[in-house]
Scaffold this motif. Structure first.
Motif, PDB file in Angstrom:
ATOM      1  N   ASP B 253       0.837  -1.207   0.000  1.00 25.16           N
ATOM      2  CA  ASP B 253       0.000   0.000   0.000  1.00 25.16           C
ATOM      3  C   ASP B 253       0.866   1.248   0.000  1.00 25.16           C
ATOM      4  N   TYR B 254       2.165   1.063   0.039  1.00 20.93           N
ATOM      5  CA  TYR B 254       3.068   2.214   0.124  1.00 20.93           C
ATOM      6  C   TYR B 254       2.813   3.153  -1.058  1.00 20.93           C
ATOM      7  N   PRO B 255       2.628   4.448  -0.773  1.00 18.12           N
ATOM      8  CA  PRO B 255       2.303   5.374  -1.882  1.00 18.12           C
ATOM      9  C   PRO B 255       3.547   5.951  -2.571  1.00 18.12           C
ATOM     10  N   PHE B 256       3.500   5.967  -3.890  1.00 12.40           N
ATOM     11  CA  PHE B 256       4.553   6.649  -4.668  1.00 12.40           C
ATOM     12  C   PHE B 256       3.900   7.814  -5.390  1.00 12.40           C
ATOM     13  N   PHE B 257       4.650   8.881  -5.519  1.00 10.05           N
ATOM     14  CA  PHE B 257       4.148  10.007  -6.301  1.00 10.05           C
ATOM     15  C   PHE B 257       4.208   9.673  -7.783  1.00 10.05           C
ATOM     16  N   THR B 258       3.153   9.984  -8.518  1.00  8.96           N
ATOM     17  CA  THR B 258       3.221   9.852  -9.981  1.00  8.96           C
ATOM     18  C   THR B 258       3.754  11.182 -10.528  1.00  8.96           C
ATOM     19  N   GLU B 259       3.952  11.233 -11.841  1.00 11.22           N
ATOM     20  CA  GLU B 259       4.450  12.465 -12.455  1.00 11.22           C
ATOM     21  C   GLU B 259       3.459  13.610 -12.249  1.00 11.22           C
ATOM     22  N   LYS B 260       2.186  13.265 -12.116  1.00 11.41           N
ATOM     23  CA  LYS B 260       1.164  14.307 -11.930  1.00 11.41           C
ATOM     24  C   LYS B 260       0.930  14.605 -10.450  1.00 11.41           C
ATOM     25  N   MET B 261       1.859  14.145  -9.608  1.00  7.33           N
ATOM     26  CA  MET B 261       1.821  14.359  -8.171  1.00  7.33           C
ATOM     27  C   MET B 261       0.571  13.775  -7.507  1.00  7.33           C
ATOM     28  N   ALA B 262       0.014  12.751  -8.145  1.00  9.38           N
ATOM     29  CA  ALA B 262      -1.029  11.970  -7.477  1.00  9.38           C
ATOM     30  C   ALA B 262      -0.320  10.765  -6.856  1.00  9.38           C
ATOM     31  N   PHE B 263      -1.073   9.893  -6.226  1.00  7.70           N
ATOM     32  CA  PHE B 263      -0.424   8.714  -5.633  1.00  7.70           C
ATOM     33  C   PHE B 263      -0.784   7.445  -6.374  1.00  7.70           C
ATOM     34  N   ILE B 264       0.190   6.548  -6.410  1.00  5.20           N
ATOM     35  CA  ILE B 264      -0.072   5.199  -6.912  1.00  5.20           C
ATOM     36  C   ILE B 264       0.480   4.263  -5.839  1.00  5.20           C
ATOM     37  N   THR B 265      -0.278   3.254  -5.472  1.00  4.78           N
ATOM     38  CA  THR B 265       0.236   2.351  -4.429  1.00  4.78           C
ATOM     39  C   THR B 265       1.325   1.460  -5.038  1.00  4.78           C
ATOM     40  N   ALA B 266       2.194   0.950  -4.177  1.00  3.03           N
ATOM     41  CA  ALA B 266       3.290   0.101  -4.649  1.00  3.03           C
ATOM     42  C   ALA B 266       2.739  -1.110  -5.398  1.00  3.03           C
ATOM     43  N   GLY B 267       1.626  -1.643  -4.905  1.00  2.00           N
ATOM     44  CA  GLY B 267       1.017  -2.810  -5.562  1.00  2.00           C
ATOM     45  C   GLY B 267       0.596  -2.489  -6.978  1.00  2.00           C
ATOM     46  N   ASP B 268      -0.095  -1.344  -7.131  1.00  3.86           N
ATOM     47  CA  ASP B 268      -0.530  -0.938  -8.476  1.00  3.86           C
ATOM     48  C   ASP B 268       0.674  -0.630  -9.366  1.00  3.86           C
ATOM     49  N   LEU B 270       3.663  -1.933  -9.199  1.00  5.75           N
ATOM     50  CA  LEU B 270       4.331  -3.165  -9.638  1.00  5.75           C
ATOM     51  C   LEU B 270       3.496  -3.902 -10.689  1.00  5.75           C
ATOM     52  N   GLN B 271       2.200  -3.928 -10.453  1.00 10.64           N
ATOM     53  CA  GLN B 271       1.300  -4.587 -11.413  1.00 10.64           C
ATOM     54  C   GLN B 271       1.427  -3.925 -12.793  1.00 10.64           C
ATOM     55  N   GLN B 272       1.393  -2.595 -12.801  1.00 15.99           N
ATOM     56  CA  GLN B 272       1.512  -1.873 -14.081  1.00 15.99           C
ATOM     57  C   GLN B 272       2.881  -2.080 -14.711  1.00 15.99           C
ATOM     58  N   SER B 273       3.915  -2.065 -13.870  1.00 11.96           N
ATOM     59  CA  SER B 273       5.282  -2.262 -14.388  1.00 11.96           C
ATOM     60  C   SER B 273       5.395  -3.621 -15.066  1.00 11.96           C
ATOM     61  N   ILE B 274       4.828  -4.641 -14.430  1.00 15.63           N
ATOM     62  CA  ILE B 274       4.927  -6.001 -14.990  1.00 15.63           C
ATOM     63  C   ILE B 274       4.218  -6.046 -16.350  1.00 15.63           C
ATOM     64  N   ILE B 275       3.014  -5.497 -16.403  1.00 16.16           N
ATOM     65  CA  ILE B 275       2.257  -5.544 -17.666  1.00 16.16           C
ATOM     66  C   ILE B 275       2.961  -4.725 -18.749  1.00 16.16           C
ATOM     67  N   LEU B 276       3.370  -3.506 -18.402  1.00 16.28           N
ATOM     68  CA  LEU B 276       4.045  -2.660 -19.400  1.00 16.28           C
ATOM     69  C   LEU B 276       5.393  -3.263 -19.818  1.00 16.28           C
ATOM     70  N   THR B 336       5.778   4.027 -16.039  1.00 14.23           N
ATOM     71  CA  THR B 336       4.737   3.598 -15.105  1.00 14.23           C
ATOM     72  C   THR B 336       4.222   4.783 -14.289  1.00 14.23           C
ATOM     73  N   LEU B 337       5.149   5.612 -13.845  1.00 15.20           N
ATOM     74  CA  LEU B 337       4.737   6.768 -13.035  1.00 15.20           C
ATOM     75  C   LEU B 337       4.011   7.810 -13.880  1.00 15.20           C
ATOM     76  N   GLN B 338       4.268   7.772 -15.170  1.00 21.79           N
ATOM     77  CA  GLN B 338       3.636   8.728 -16.084  1.00 21.79           C
ATOM     78  C   GLN B 338       2.246   8.267 -16.495  1.00 21.79           C
ATOM     79  N   SER B 339       2.121   6.928 -16.660  1.00 25.35           N
ATOM     80  CA  SER B 339       0.858   6.421 -17.214  1.00 25.35           C
ATOM     81  C   SER B 339      -0.223   6.374 -16.143  1.00 25.35           C
TER      82      SER B 339
END
Lengths: 295, 372
Positions: B253-268, B270-276, B336-339
């Motif tokens: 659940d750890y939050p990372f900042f996206t490029e748009k300064m919103a949050f993406i959880t670590a789980g999401d 990683l999931q997006q990174s794997i697919i992309l 991933t952080l951009q998408s």
């Protein structure tokens, strides 16, 4: 019904930069048998075979194998090409290579062992090709090319690097395949070996296939091992045969129609024939006439 | 299927692939070990940062107090208010220092927020005093801290964490980038293009193998090898950080900042990174097969790829990232952080580009001219 040619070349050409390696070659082979493609190094024998088997394209012309164009990959279910040993992966075993080829042809696994035993490579089938000698590689290439029991087999220098016993084995395999109806087209420098397997020779000179009147140049010899060599020798000389002594045997130069009379004459004089072998020579003489004698 | 096994065998027996996997695992283990060693350094750096802020405020406080002494109490209410606020801020900085030293992570987040709130207030009061951290940075930190407080997670140093999810992000960032993907494609793809240099391709050319089968077999086998490497790298990162890392109840659940300064959880993330990442590998491998059959020379293929990779890297780094273009996934972390989630357009484009490259490769495979 028109007979389908086993191999048909129509005006094929191959040029490398300025060198015309194959120059408007046309050829039809419609009878099964063994054909030897002969010519000096660099004359284009391998290029011709590669072009026929669609490994490289000809610049122009048409090639048909067993009645189908050579760019139809399915024709290679019945056509094989024994290439030089650079096509082998040095880090794979002989078994890996044969398994791949069997899989491509849809052949069962047991065929690998059968063909390995047939060409005499069972002992090192599992070894990496990188550890093979030149002769072992030739055996593997031979196994690869015959595993599918082809109707048409091209062989590029099949006797290169073979020791005498392997050469004998390969010769036996070639003759076996011929008996089974396989047409074999082989390139080789070894004229003596060619004489032992075929009397059909194609010379390649200046990019063209030269038809030669081989019959007039061929000499047939019979090598006799007799119970009484001395008497036999005197008898044959007295009968006017041209003879030579060779490794304890008597080599008689005689055409096929006269052999029965010769055998009868020996036996009538109470001499037993222990062994008799036929040998045809003449390619060397023909080669020298075609390409000139090397000083 | 059997032909794919043969291609796999060639790859495995060439040993370079196994070496790649072993080296990847060693890099991951090394990175994790470095992070473990860095834990004390991270803590002392945090302490140092807080101390430097405290030193900064103390110096202003003593100067202001001197000034007040000179002018006399009651003469300058703003100055008195500034001193009061500064003292409060310094007190909070001392509390923060204590919380960090005692490893009271949640308390530290609360106090850090108080510190930044006071610091911004202090800075507003006197414009000529610039706090060591900018207002924007402080606001971002407060937003992150609030998100972490909601999830009851301690703050991690993204460059030296042993928390499984954060460490996996670091692996994504360090391995699945221009350099990593280039090495992988060179190692995995070389056995294919080298067949033209050493003539071994002629073995297949002399067999009843259709161009479609030949290309698809090679593409599937190297794509599977690439995906296998990708998965092994992630699994290694997961295993090592889960076994030896910090234990949290909800690390993903750890939050990372996206490029748009919103949050993406670590789980999401990683999931997006794997697919992309898998999208990218499919495309990359088809590009490699196409280049191999077009150019038919190992060195020239590698140089061409290097040029393409470098150009793409320059474009991505200059900020031109359209997340729907599959080749931007070359920098997987940034992409991933951009998408904003998985792009269906991106998926479709990936399928189209991969298909086109494979068709071109099939076409190129029919042209059998190569070095004499």
């Amino acid at each position: 019904m028109t007979k389908i040619a086993i191999l048909e070349l129509q005006h094929v050409n191959k040029k490398y930069k300025t060198a015309q390696v194959i120059d408007d070659v046309s050829l039809v082979i419609d009878e099964p048998g063994i054909w030897a493609l002969v010519g000096p190094n660099g004359v284009g024998k391998t290029t011709l075979l590669n072009g026929i088997c669609n490994i490289i394209p000809f610049n122009s012309g048409k090639v048909e194998l067993l009645g189908q164009p050579n760019d139809n990959y399915t024709v290679f279910k019945h056509v094989s090409f024994l290439q030089d040993n650079t096509v082998l992966f040095h880090y794979l075993s002989g078994y890996d290579h044969l398994k791949y080829v069997c899989d491509v042809h849809g052949l069962p696994k047991k065929r690998i062992k059968e063909v390995a035993a047939y060409v005499g490579m069972t002992g090192y089938l599992e070894k990496k090709v990188g550890d093979y000698s030149l002769g072992m590689k030739q055996h593997l290439l031979l196994a690869i090319s015959i595993v599918n029991q082809p109707k048409l087999l091209f062989m590029d220098e099949p006797l290169t690097g073979l020791d005498p016993s392997s050469a004998i084995l390969v010769r036996k395999i070639l003759l076996d395949l011929e008996k089974q109806g396989t047409t074999i087209i082989l390139s080789s420098h070894n004229l003596a070996e060619i004489d032992r397997v075929t009397n059909q020779i194609l010379f390649l000179k200046n990019g063209k296939i030269i038809e030669v009147d081989r019959e007039n140049h061929m000499e047939t010899h019979y090598i006799f091992k007799l119970s009484d060599k001395l008497s036999g020798k005197q008898l044959l000389m007295a009968s006017g045969y041209s003879i030579q002594e060779e490794n304890g045997a008597i080599k008689v130069t005689i055409n096929e129609s006269g052999i029965d009379k010769c055998i009868k004459s020996i036996q009538d004089n109470g001499i037993s024939i222990l062994d008799i072998q036929k040998e045809v020579t003449g390619s060397e003489k023909l080669y020298e006439e075609t390409f000139g004698k090397r000083e | 299927m059997k032909s794919i096994q043969y291609e796999w065998k060639k790859l495995w027996k060439s040993k370079a692939y196994i070496a790649l996997i072993v080296i990847t695992m060693l890099i991951i283990a090394g990175l994790f070990y470095r992070n473990v060693v860095y834990q004390d350094i991270v803590k002392s750096e945090k302490i140092e940062t807080v101390q430097s802020q405290s030193t900064w405020i103390v110096s202003y406080l003593s100067r202001d107090r001197e000034l007040l002494k000179e002018t006399g109490e009651g003469s300058n209410p703003d100055l008195e208010e500034s001193i009061a606020l500064g003292s409060q801020l310094n007190g909070k900085l001392q509390d923060l220092l204590a919380a960090i030293q005692e490893d009271e992570h949640i308390t530290a987040l609360h106090v850090e927020n108080d510190v930044y709130a006071l610091a911004m207030q202090y800075q507003t009061m006197s414009d000529n005093k610039s706090y060591p951290i900018s207002k924007v940075e402080m606001e971002d930190e407060i937003t992150l801290n609030n998100e972490l407080l909601k999830k009851k997670l301690p703050k991690e140093d993204l460059g030296a964490s042993i928390q499984p999810a954060v460490f996996m992000k670091q692996v994504v960032q360090y391995l699945f980038n221009t350099f990593g993907f280039f090495i992988v494609i060179v190692v995995i793809g070389t056995p294919i293009v080298r067949e033209f240099d050493d003539n071994t391709i002629k073995l297949t050319y002399g067999l009843p193998v259709s161009p479609v089968r030949m290309i698809m077999t090679k593409w599937i086998s190297i794509t599977l090898s690439g995906i296998c490497w990708f998965v092994i790298a992630l699994l290694s990162a997961y295993a090592i950080s889960t076994i030896f890392g910090t234990e949290e109840t909800n690390p993903y659940d750890y939050p990372f900042f996206t490029e748009k300064m919103a949050f993406i959880t670590a789980g999401d993330y990683l999931q997006q990174s794997i697919i992309l990442g898998i999208f990218y590998l499919l495309l990359l491998m088809s590009l490699f097969v196409f280049l191999s059959f077009l150019i038919k020379n190992t060195l020239v293929v590698h140089i061409t790829l290097l040029i393409l990779f470098v150009c793409n890297y320059i474009v991505i780094r200059s900020g031109i990232i359209f997340p729907f273009l599959p080749w931007v996934y070359q920098e997987l972390d940034a992409a991933t952080l951009q998408s904003n989630g998985i792009s269906w357009t991106g998926f479709l484009l990936m399928i189209v580009f991969t298909g086109v490259l494979l068709l071109l490769a099939i076409r190129a495979s029919k042209r059998r001219e190569y070095r004499r």
